[in-house]
Design a protein around this motif. Structure first.
Motif, PDB file in Angstrom:
ATOM      1  N   TYR A  41      -1.712  -9.958   1.244  1.00 38.92           N
ATOM      2  CA  TYR A  41      -2.916 -10.723   1.552  1.00 38.92           C
ATOM      3  C   TYR A  41      -2.676 -12.131   1.028  1.00 38.92           C
ATOM      4  O   TYR A  41      -2.273 -12.311  -0.126  1.00 38.92           O
ATOM      5  CB  TYR A  41      -4.150 -10.121   0.895  1.00 38.92           C
ATOM      6  CG  TYR A  41      -5.428 -10.856   1.238  1.00 38.92           C
ATOM      7  CD1 TYR A  41      -6.157 -10.528   2.379  1.00 38.92           C
ATOM      8  CD2 TYR A  41      -5.895 -11.898   0.436  1.00 38.92           C
ATOM      9  CE1 TYR A  41      -7.327 -11.209   2.705  1.00 38.92           C
ATOM     10  CE2 TYR A  41      -7.058 -12.583   0.756  1.00 38.92           C
ATOM     11  CZ  TYR A  41      -7.762 -12.230   1.892  1.00 38.92           C
ATOM     12  OH  TYR A  41      -8.914 -12.910   2.227  1.00 38.92           O
ATOM     13  N   SER A  42      -2.912 -13.132   1.875  1.00 37.52           N
ATOM     14  CA  SER A  42      -2.622 -14.500   1.434  1.00 37.52           C
ATOM     15  C   SER A  42      -3.663 -15.490   1.931  1.00 37.52           C
ATOM     16  O   SER A  42      -4.254 -15.329   3.001  1.00 37.52           O
ATOM     17  CB  SER A  42      -1.231 -14.944   1.905  1.00 37.52           C
ATOM     18  OG  SER A  42      -1.126 -14.854   3.315  1.00 37.52           O
ATOM     19  N   ILE A  43      -3.887 -16.501   1.119  1.00 35.12           N
ATOM     20  CA  ILE A  43      -4.764 -17.627   1.434  1.00 35.12           C
ATOM     21  C   ILE A  43      -4.052 -18.902   0.999  1.00 35.12           C
ATOM     22  O   ILE A  43      -3.443 -18.935  -0.074  1.00 35.12           O
ATOM     23  CB  ILE A  43      -6.108 -17.533   0.674  1.00 35.12           C
ATOM     24  CG1 ILE A  43      -6.938 -16.335   1.140  1.00 35.12           C
ATOM     25  CG2 ILE A  43      -6.927 -18.800   0.851  1.00 35.12           C
ATOM     26  CD1 ILE A  43      -8.250 -16.165   0.383  1.00 35.12           C
ATOM     27  N   TRP A  81      -2.258 -16.689  -3.458  1.00 37.11           N
ATOM     28  CA  TRP A  81      -3.210 -17.780  -3.247  1.00 37.11           C
ATOM     29  C   TRP A  81      -2.434 -19.063  -3.510  1.00 37.11           C
ATOM     30  O   TRP A  81      -2.196 -19.431  -4.655  1.00 37.11           O
ATOM     31  CB  TRP A  81      -4.412 -17.645  -4.172  1.00 37.11           C
ATOM     32  CG  TRP A  81      -5.497 -18.658  -3.865  1.00 37.11           C
ATOM     33  CD1 TRP A  81      -5.548 -19.535  -2.824  1.00 37.11           C
ATOM     34  CD2 TRP A  81      -6.693 -18.883  -4.625  1.00 37.11           C
ATOM     35  NE1 TRP A  81      -6.691 -20.292  -2.872  1.00 37.11           N
ATOM     36  CE2 TRP A  81      -7.414 -19.915  -3.965  1.00 37.11           C
ATOM     37  CE3 TRP A  81      -7.226 -18.322  -5.785  1.00 37.11           C
ATOM     38  CZ2 TRP A  81      -8.629 -20.395  -4.441  1.00 37.11           C
ATOM     39  CZ3 TRP A  81      -8.433 -18.802  -6.249  1.00 37.11           C
ATOM     40  CH2 TRP A  81      -9.130 -19.818  -5.583  1.00 37.11           C
ATOM     41  N   GLN A  82      -2.003 -19.677  -2.422  1.00 35.32           N
ATOM     42  CA  GLN A  82      -1.136 -20.848  -2.501  1.00 35.32           C
ATOM     43  C   GLN A  82      -1.937 -22.098  -2.831  1.00 35.32           C
ATOM     44  O   GLN A  82      -2.832 -22.498  -2.093  1.00 35.32           O
ATOM     45  CB  GLN A  82      -0.399 -21.052  -1.164  1.00 35.32           C
ATOM     46  CG  GLN A  82       0.484 -22.287  -1.107  1.00 35.32           C
ATOM     47  CD  GLN A  82       1.617 -22.236  -2.091  1.00 35.32           C
ATOM     48  OE1 GLN A  82       2.404 -21.292  -2.093  1.00 35.32           O
ATOM     49  NE2 GLN A  82       1.712 -23.235  -2.952  1.00 35.32           N
ATOM     50  N   PRO A 481       1.793 -14.992   9.004  1.00 36.75           N
ATOM     51  CA  PRO A 481       0.545 -15.739   8.932  1.00 36.75           C
ATOM     52  C   PRO A 481      -0.294 -15.358   7.710  1.00 36.75           C
ATOM     53  O   PRO A 481      -0.230 -14.219   7.236  1.00 36.75           O
ATOM     54  CB  PRO A 481      -0.189 -15.357  10.218  1.00 36.75           C
ATOM     55  CG  PRO A 481       0.841 -14.801  11.127  1.00 36.75           C
ATOM     56  CD  PRO A 481       1.852 -14.164  10.231  1.00 36.75           C
ATOM     57  N   THR A 482      -1.088 -16.299   7.236  1.00 33.46           N
ATOM     58  CA  THR A 482      -1.987 -16.005   6.126  1.00 33.46           C
ATOM     59  C   THR A 482      -3.161 -15.168   6.640  1.00 33.46           C
ATOM     60  O   THR A 482      -3.312 -14.961   7.843  1.00 33.46           O
ATOM     61  CB  THR A 482      -2.497 -17.294   5.465  1.00 33.46           C
ATOM     62  OG1 THR A 482      -3.282 -18.029   6.408  1.00 33.46           O
ATOM     63  CG2 THR A 482      -1.331 -18.154   4.989  1.00 33.46           C
ATOM     64  N   SER A 483      -3.980 -14.713   5.718  1.00 40.27           N
ATOM     65  CA  SER A 483      -5.053 -13.784   6.086  1.00 40.27           C
ATOM     66  C   SER A 483      -6.359 -14.492   6.437  1.00 40.27           C
ATOM     67  O   SER A 483      -6.953 -14.243   7.485  1.00 40.27           O
ATOM     68  CB  SER A 483      -5.293 -12.799   4.933  1.00 40.27           C
ATOM     69  OG  SER A 483      -4.070 -12.174   4.548  1.00 40.27           O
ATOM     70  N   PRO A 511      -1.907 -19.344  12.306  1.00 42.19           N
ATOM     71  CA  PRO A 511      -1.732 -19.587  10.864  1.00 42.19           C
ATOM     72  C   PRO A 511      -2.586 -18.681   9.983  1.00 42.19           C
ATOM     73  O   PRO A 511      -2.319 -18.531   8.796  1.00 42.19           O
ATOM     74  CB  PRO A 511      -2.146 -21.051  10.710  1.00 42.19           C
ATOM     75  CG  PRO A 511      -3.089 -21.305  11.841  1.00 42.19           C
ATOM     76  CD  PRO A 511      -2.628 -20.436  12.976  1.00 42.19           C
ATOM     77  N   PHE A 512      -3.638 -18.092  10.554  1.00 40.09           N
ATOM     78  CA  PHE A 512      -4.525 -17.192   9.816  1.00 40.09           C
ATOM     79  C   PHE A 512      -5.300 -16.374  10.834  1.00 40.09           C
ATOM     80  O   PHE A 512      -5.390 -16.733  12.010  1.00 40.09           O
ATOM     81  CB  PHE A 512      -5.495 -17.972   8.913  1.00 40.09           C
ATOM     82  CG  PHE A 512      -5.829 -19.348   9.417  1.00 40.09           C
ATOM     83  CD1 PHE A 512      -6.615 -19.538  10.550  1.00 40.09           C
ATOM     84  CD2 PHE A 512      -5.314 -20.468   8.790  1.00 40.09           C
ATOM     85  CE1 PHE A 512      -6.892 -20.803  11.030  1.00 40.09           C
ATOM     86  CE2 PHE A 512      -5.587 -21.750   9.268  1.00 40.09           C
ATOM     87  CZ  PHE A 512      -6.380 -21.911  10.396  1.00 40.09           C
ATOM     88  N   SER A 513      -5.862 -15.260  10.362  1.00 39.91           N
ATOM     89  CA  SER A 513      -6.599 -14.362  11.253  1.00 39.91           C
ATOM     90  C   SER A 513      -8.096 -14.668  11.268  1.00 39.91           C
ATOM     91  O   SER A 513      -8.739 -14.601  12.314  1.00 39.91           O
ATOM     92  CB  SER A 513      -6.396 -12.907  10.820  1.00 39.91           C
ATOM     93  OG  SER A 513      -5.026 -12.595  10.793  1.00 39.91           O
ATOM     94  N   ASP A 514      -8.639 -14.985  10.092  1.00 44.82           N
ATOM     95  CA  ASP A 514     -10.070 -15.230   9.958  1.00 44.82           C
ATOM     96  C   ASP A 514     -10.318 -16.637   9.439  1.00 44.82           C
ATOM     97  O   ASP A 514      -9.602 -17.108   8.534  1.00 44.82           O
ATOM     98  CB  ASP A 514     -10.713 -14.235   8.979  1.00 44.82           C
ATOM     99  CG  ASP A 514     -10.774 -12.818   9.538  1.00 44.82           C
ATOM    100  OD1 ASP A 514     -10.548 -12.651  10.755  1.00 44.82           O
ATOM    101  OD2 ASP A 514     -11.036 -11.895   8.751  1.00 44.82           O
TER     102      ASP A 514
END
Length: 896
Positions: A41-43, A81-82, A481-483, A511-514
């Motif tokens: 899981y990434s942000i 969490w970048q 991709p990030t989450s 780049p992200f799903s949500d």
């Protein structure tokens, strides 16, 4: 860990710094890059500006991100969490220029290289202030991975992207109408212009028709000074008033220039007289008409906002001074027909608030249509979803009407455009590495472009550039991709849309799903926060005063989808009381489990135990569901209601007798076990929202695991997230306990209505609806007695209303409260009547005032909708309170 007691009072300053240092030191925030088989899981954090300091918008945004990261981390996922910081081109340059001005210097006195070096020095010294502020907020970013939009790796990614887009013909250089800031001395994209409604004037000028000059065509404008650059007058082709004038010419007043009358569909026949002056060099629509009709473009305002040589005798004047002079001269010559008040939107620089000037300039542009098409498709097909979903329509509207992006900025701080101009053949070399010769004629006389890229260009690459792209790194493999992207609506197009386009273009993936778009924070009255209003809430001040956990909880509890947040210090103070409640309850538990031993325990669950276990089980389900749906407020509310009203106010009160018992050790041990299990699990559920207090309490609670097992966990962050278990559901006991609690609440309400002291005992009569309830109420009557200061309870289906009793109906069950041993005699009914009547009178006064206000047409027209709605809600609340007081007054009057 152990069962040491908590300190007597909750003091956030004593625990927050201690636990954050502990988490960092033990590496609990770090992502696992070395082949973990866990789900990921990434942000990527919306990078704060290098100039930034923590404001309430940051606090909300980063609290919500931290909740998601901590929640997923506790679920056993490999989380990243970048973190990173944006170089913020214009904003940062403005900071340094102000510093230089204080020293009596300009950036030109230093020169480009020395100025840029000064910015880097400032960044090293002061640019990381927001990092420490975010740490105070409890943000669990992977801090050792901090990136900067101008660090070596990201700079390489920027060049890679620019060169590829240029080679594909998507980046080009051309003359175009741009937004120019005379203060910042740079071009601005359309999104960097803030429009403000201003009260101005609409001026009407007489332009003499040629050749006779005896008749006029009247044109209207809000910018008289630009008439000096007019090269046509335009009318709509279907406007009957001017059809015979199309193709004729007029004489431009003050300048003596002959200009044509043209027909163009861009003209709005309803504006002014329906005839407009055309200044192709200083208006976007006029620029389009100028190209269409091949009109001359006369630049009369320069980059400093002053009039050029083309403005004739007005040369050198400031544009606004020129406006006054032009109006005076036109009036003197009889060309000013009239003027009238006119409210219109005026563009301002988003950084320095200067009124922008539309200018034709040679700039670098990125063609957007081909990039927008796949970015529209991924949202349509659900590969990316917006929460709340209504933002999708806004996204589509902008993307379907997207214009080419002006990506060059005339400032010194930023990514210099990787283009070199040849002084011999005048061609441009674009390269990833600095060239030594022109790629066309091999001349060594080449100079790099001085323009820098728009800050948002590098920001658009953020999700993949921070992970090492263009290299295929382990980070790219695991976390891209990030989450989720958590952001505000104000940068939906600045940033989110561009990240989607760039991500698809260069990685082939979204780049992200949500995309979760949070609300705007306003003050408690619904007004926008601003320094001028004096209503700004400083998060650091709130943290110092009340603690980080209460502040985070308030933000979370108010974070309802699609509704702005009305924040008040009083609400934060209220959530500090919630922390006190949790602390005191936990301290009570710890004081009463010192002798608890988990080994060999034979649980003997009574109805209260089964009930709280079932309710705690439901809480797990509710929190998971709420966080999964990004309904942060519902998660916070569920935990609040459970801890305050069910665990603290009900369950703990019901088991106190068992904890103090010396005759039933099995019941005592069961109560201890349930208290530990429920409190421990609830602290884990609350941890993403309130990380510090939950760690402190969790560390003090004993583990329920057997001591010889080698699974001792060092932190709540490494504990296991509770899982909903259908086997723990007990609908029957939940329904029974809910009814008992409702009846008890009904009794307490009656006592409160007449201000009956808690120590005064009452008798209670209950008239159930059905026979089976007699046994149930009899079984739970001790619970009711304990919670209501009730001495005797009578339960009967044939019950008649006892004399001198006060009544209420709870779920169609009649309850009657009367004084035990004639205790009503000590109540002064006449005084109670007077009190109630005074309260009713005060409410009537308020209602008269509010109803008069809501009946005022002027107020209803001018007041913002949320203010009107708030006043209506207040009226409804007052009417409800009045009705309740009237009912109580009637009861006392009837019974006495």
């Amino acid at each position: 860990m152990g069962s040491d007691l908590l300190s007597k009072a909750y003091n956030p300053q004593e625990i927050e710094g201690k636990w954050f240092s502990f988490w960092e030191k033990n590496g609990f925030f770090k992502a696992d890059i070395n082949g973990s088989n866990k789900d990921t899981y990434s942000i990527v954090i919306p990078p704060p500006n290098i100039t930034g300091s923590l404001h309430v918008g940051h606090a909300l945004n980063n609290t919500l991100q931290d909740i998601l990261i901590r929640w997923n981390r506790l679920q056993g996922k490999n989380t990243l969490w970048q973190f990173g910081i944006d170089h913020a081109g214009i904003a940062t340059q403005n900071v340094i220029e102000r510093q230089l001005a204080a020293e009596g210097l300009r950036k030109e006195d230093l020169g480009l290289e020395a100025f840029v070096e000064r910015v880097w020095q400032w960044k090293k010294k002061s640019g990381g202030r927001i990092v420490e502020q975010l740490k105070r907020l409890g943000a669990s970013c992977d801090w050792h991975r901090e990136r900067f939009t101008m660090d070596e790796g990201l700079s390489r990614a920027v060049r890679e992207v620019f060169v590829r887009l240029y080679e594909e013909g998507l980046i080009y250089k051309g003359d175009y109408m741009i937004n120019w800031c005379p203060r910042c001395q740079t071009a601005l994209s359309d999104l960097e212009v803030n429009y403000e409604e201003l009260k101005g004037q609409l001026y009407y000028f007489n332009y003499p028709l040629l050749p006779q000059k005896e008749q006029f065509i009247v044109v209207a404008t809000t910018r008289p000074e630009t008439m000096l650059g007019d090269t046509a007058v335009a009318v709509h082709p279907e406007d009957e008033r001017y059809r015979d004038l199309i193709g004729k010419t007029v004489l431009l007043p003050l300048m003596g220039r002959e200009i044509p009358i043209i027909a163009d569909l861009l003209v709005d026949p309803q504006f002014g007289t329906g005839a407009v002056k055309v200044t192709p060099a200083h208006d976007p629509n006029d620029f389009e008409m100028g190209n269409q009709h091949k009109l001359q473009m006369i630049k009369i305002i320069n980059e400093q906002g002053n009039m050029t040589e083309e403005a004739g005798k007005y040369q050198g004047m400031d544009r606004f001074s020129c406006r006054k002079k032009v109006l005076k001269d036109l009036d003197a010559l009889g060309f000013l027909a009239k003027r009238e008040p006119y409210q219109h939107a005026v563009g301002h620089c988003y950084r320095c608030k200067t009124i922008i000037e539309p200018l034709v300039s040679r700039q670098w542009f990125l063609s957007m249509k081909s990039l927008a098409k796949p970015a529209i498709e991924v949202v349509k097909t659900g590969k990316i979803r917006f929460i709340p979903s209504h933002w999708e329509n806004t996204y589509f509207e902008w993307m379907n009407n997207i214009r080419d992006w002006c990506i060059s900025r005339q400032i010194w701080w930023g990514h210099r455009i990787p283009a070199w101009h040849c002084l011999d053949c005048h061609k441009i070399t674009v390269a990833k590495e600095d060239p030594t010769t022109c790629q066309y004629c091999q001349s060594t006389k080449i100079e790099q472009e001085t323009d820098v890229l728009d800050t948002w260009f590098s920001s658009a690459l953020w999700p993949f550039s921070t992970m090492g792209w263009p290299e295929q790194t382990k980070e790219m493999e695991l976390f891209y991709p990030t989450s989720t992207m958590v952001t505000g609506f104000d940068i939906l197009f600045f940033w989110v849309a561009r990240m989607i386009m760039m991500g698809l273009k260069f990685t082939g993936k979204v780049p992200f799903s949500d995309v979760y778009i949070h609300a705007l924070i306003r003050d408690e009255h619904g007004h926008k926060m601003s320094k001028s209003r004096g209503n700004v809430i400083d998060p650091l001040v709130m943290i110092d005063k009340y603690g980080t956990d209460p502040f985070r909880f308030t933000l979370t509890a108010l974070a309802s989808q699609g509704r702005d947040i009305c924040l008040s210090e009083k609400r934060i103070e209220g959530d500090r009381h919630f922390c006190n409640k949790i602390w005191n309850a936990s301290r009570f538990v710890l004081m009463n489990i010192a002798d608890f031993e988990p080994e060999g325990i034979d649980l003997k669950l009574d109805p209260a135990d089964r009930w709280i276990i079932s309710r705690a089980n439901y809480l797990v389900k509710k929190v998971d569901q709420s966080l999964g749906d990004y309904k942060f407020n519902e998660s916070a509310d569920a935990i609040y209601q459970f801890l305050w009203h069910e665990f603290c106010d009900w369950y703990i009160e019901r088991v106190k007798g068992r904890l103090f018992s010396k005759t039933d050790p099995q019941s005592k041990a069961t109560a201890q076990f349930v208290l530990i299990r429920v409190l421990r699990d609830t602290m884990v559920l609350l941890h993403p929202i309130m990380p510090f207090i939950t760690e402190e309490i969790w560390q003090k609670l004993p583990s329920l695991e057997l001591k010889d097992e080698k699974n001792e966990k060092p932190s709540i962050m490494t504990d296991v997230w509770p899982v909903f278990d259908p086997a723990r559901e007990d609908a029957e006991v939940e329904e029974e306990m809910a009814l008992i609690m409702d009846v008890s609440r009904g009794v307490r309400n009656i006592r409160a209505d007449i201000n009956l002291h808690p120590k005064i005992k009452v008798d209670l009569s209950i008239k159930p609806l059905k026979k089976e309830q007699i046994e149930m109420f009899s079984f739970y009557q001790d619970y009711i007695k304990d919670s209501t200061s009730c001495q005797n309870i009578e339960i009967s289906l044939d019950l008649e209303k006892p004399k001198n009793s006060l009544s209420a109906v709870v779920r169609d069950i009649e309850i009657y409260v009367r004084g035990a041993n004639d205790s009503w005699a000590i109540i002064d009914s006449q005084e109670e009547k007077k009190k109630l009547q005074r309260k009713i009178s005060k409410i009537d006064e308020k209602l008269v005032f509010l109803n008069k206000k809501l009946g005022n047409e002027d107020f209803m027209k001018k007041a913002p909708p949320h203010i009107v709605e708030k006043e209506r809600q207040t009226v409804d609340l007052l009417n409800t309170q009045k009705l309740k007081l009237q009912q109580n007054l009637k009861l006392i009057s009837e019974e006495n």
